[in-house]
Enzyme design. Structure first.
Site, PDB file in Angstrom:
ATOM      1  N   LYS A  54      -6.529 -37.026  11.332  1.00  0.00           N
ATOM      2  CA  LYS A  54      -7.310 -38.139  11.870  1.00  0.00           C
ATOM      3  C   LYS A  54      -6.926 -38.474  13.312  1.00  0.00           C
ATOM      4  CE  LYS A  54      -7.433 -40.001   7.175  1.00  0.00           C
ATOM      5  NZ  LYS A  54      -7.078 -41.139   6.310  1.00  0.00           N
ATOM      6  N   HIS A 100     -13.560 -56.921  23.086  1.00  0.00           N
ATOM      7  CA  HIS A 100     -12.762 -56.009  22.263  1.00  0.00           C
ATOM      8  C   HIS A 100     -12.527 -54.658  22.942  1.00  0.00           C
ATOM      9  CE1 HIS A 100     -13.002 -58.930  19.099  1.00  0.00           C
ATOM     10  NE2 HIS A 100     -14.316 -58.950  19.192  1.00  0.00           N
ATOM     11  N   ARG A 118      -9.900 -54.918  15.210  1.00  0.00           N
ATOM     12  CA  ARG A 118      -8.679 -55.236  14.465  1.00  0.00           C
ATOM     13  C   ARG A 118      -7.402 -54.814  15.210  1.00  0.00           C
ATOM     14  NH1 ARG A 118      -9.814 -55.595   8.826  1.00  0.00           N
ATOM     15  NH2 ARG A 118      -7.602 -56.038   8.568  1.00  0.00           N
ATOM     16  N   ARG A 270      -6.512 -48.890  -3.250  1.00  0.00           N
ATOM     17  CA  ARG A 270      -7.808 -48.521  -2.659  1.00  0.00           C
ATOM     18  C   ARG A 270      -8.906 -48.499  -3.712  1.00  0.00           C
ATOM     19  NH1 ARG A 270      -7.335 -46.215   2.345  1.00  0.00           N
ATOM     20  NH2 ARG A 270      -9.509 -46.822   2.446  1.00  0.00           N
TER      21      ARG A 270
END
Ligand SMILES: [Zn+2]
Length: 280
Positions: A54, A100, A118, A270
């Site tokens: 990722k 942001h 976030r 999850r």
């Protein structure tokens, strides 16, 4: 969190828009997100974009790389001569640049914005020669479409007594698979997410291996899943969330057996979706 198809989609678009371009300036608006000295990147030309699980790297001609992980809500949005007034997804809260926007990379042609509501994502300056020794990359397990083979997959599964779904999502065991694609691959292979990894039969291991490749390919085809904040660098959304097999389908009739409704429970914290009739 973006998984292999989402990060691969980011990678492919960054390649398309940034390759061959030179960084002229970088504005860091939030130091907590940016590690290292941005001045080292100025004047570097983008020669390569790579993805490790990722994590994405932008490799420059001056021996430095930008290492980055978008985590939950990070977004890379590009604007330049190729895309000027294209539609910007509503998921880019506050726009670009906006409240942001934490990093602005200016190129000789075009601008790349890093937005993150976030702020769990990060950007790091590293020497290109040291990218593969970064702990997060070094510890990464084999990846589908890269170095993962069906034999290796069987070996990995045979080693663990944990629930199969948690093994699939463990980046040290397997790179790139997260919650969405783990749920869908297990549904496709008709395997209960709670089964102990090492108790899967050889046939089940092979079914699951194929299922992982299939759902990831489907994710790539739809440009990833934009359920949370994921957008592609052209400012658009992925479409995989409209084509999930089990993920997010709680209460809906199973598409395969058409007998049971998809149930949801939590596994390792999850959301886990499965059909109690087809998944054994
Ligand atoms: Zn079913």
């Amino acid at each position: 969190m973006p998984e292999l198809p989402e990060v691969e989609t980011i990678k492919l678009q960054l390649e398309k828009y940034l390759k061959g371009k030179k960084i002229t300036s970088i504005e860091v608006r939030n130091r907590k997100i940016f590690q290292g000295d941005e001045k080292k990147l100025i004047g570097g030309k983008v020669i390569n974009i790579r993805r490790f699980g990722k994590v994405t790297t932008i490799d420059l001609s001056n021996g430095y790389s930008i290492l980055t992980h978008v985590k939950l809500t990070g977004q890379y949005i590009y604007r330049g001569p190729e895309i000027k007034n294209e539609i910007l997804s509503k998921k880019v809260i506050g726009g670009i640049p906006g409240p942001h926007t934490h990093v602005i990379f200016k190129f000789d042609k075009g601008v790349l914005y890093y937005n993150d509501v976030r702020r769990f994502g990060w950007v790091k300056v590293v020497k290109t020669s040291e990218v593969e020794t970064e702990p997060l990359i070094k510890k990464l397990g084999p990846e589908p479409f890269k170095d993962l083979t069906s034999n290796l997959f069987s070996q990995i599964l045979s080693k663990s007594g944990r629930p199969i779904k948690l093994v699939l999502m463990d980046q040290k065991m397997l790179g790139g698979v997260g919650n969405i694609y783990a749920n869908d691959a297990l549904w496709l292979a008709k395997i209960n997410p709670k089964r102990k990894s090492k108790e899967l039969t050889k046939d089940e291991q092979q079914e699951l291996y194929k299922a992982i490749l299939d759902v990831l390919k489907s994710g790539l085809k739809y440009g990833g899943a934009s359920e949370l904040a994921f957008v592609t660098p052209d400012g658009k959304e992925g479409e995989y969330q409209k084509h999930t097999l089990a993920y997010g389908n709680e209460g809906k009739l199973c598409q395969r057996c058409k007998k049971e409704k998809i149930k949801k429970f939590f596994l390792g914290g999850r959301g886990t979706y499965f059909c109690s009739s087809c998944q054994k």
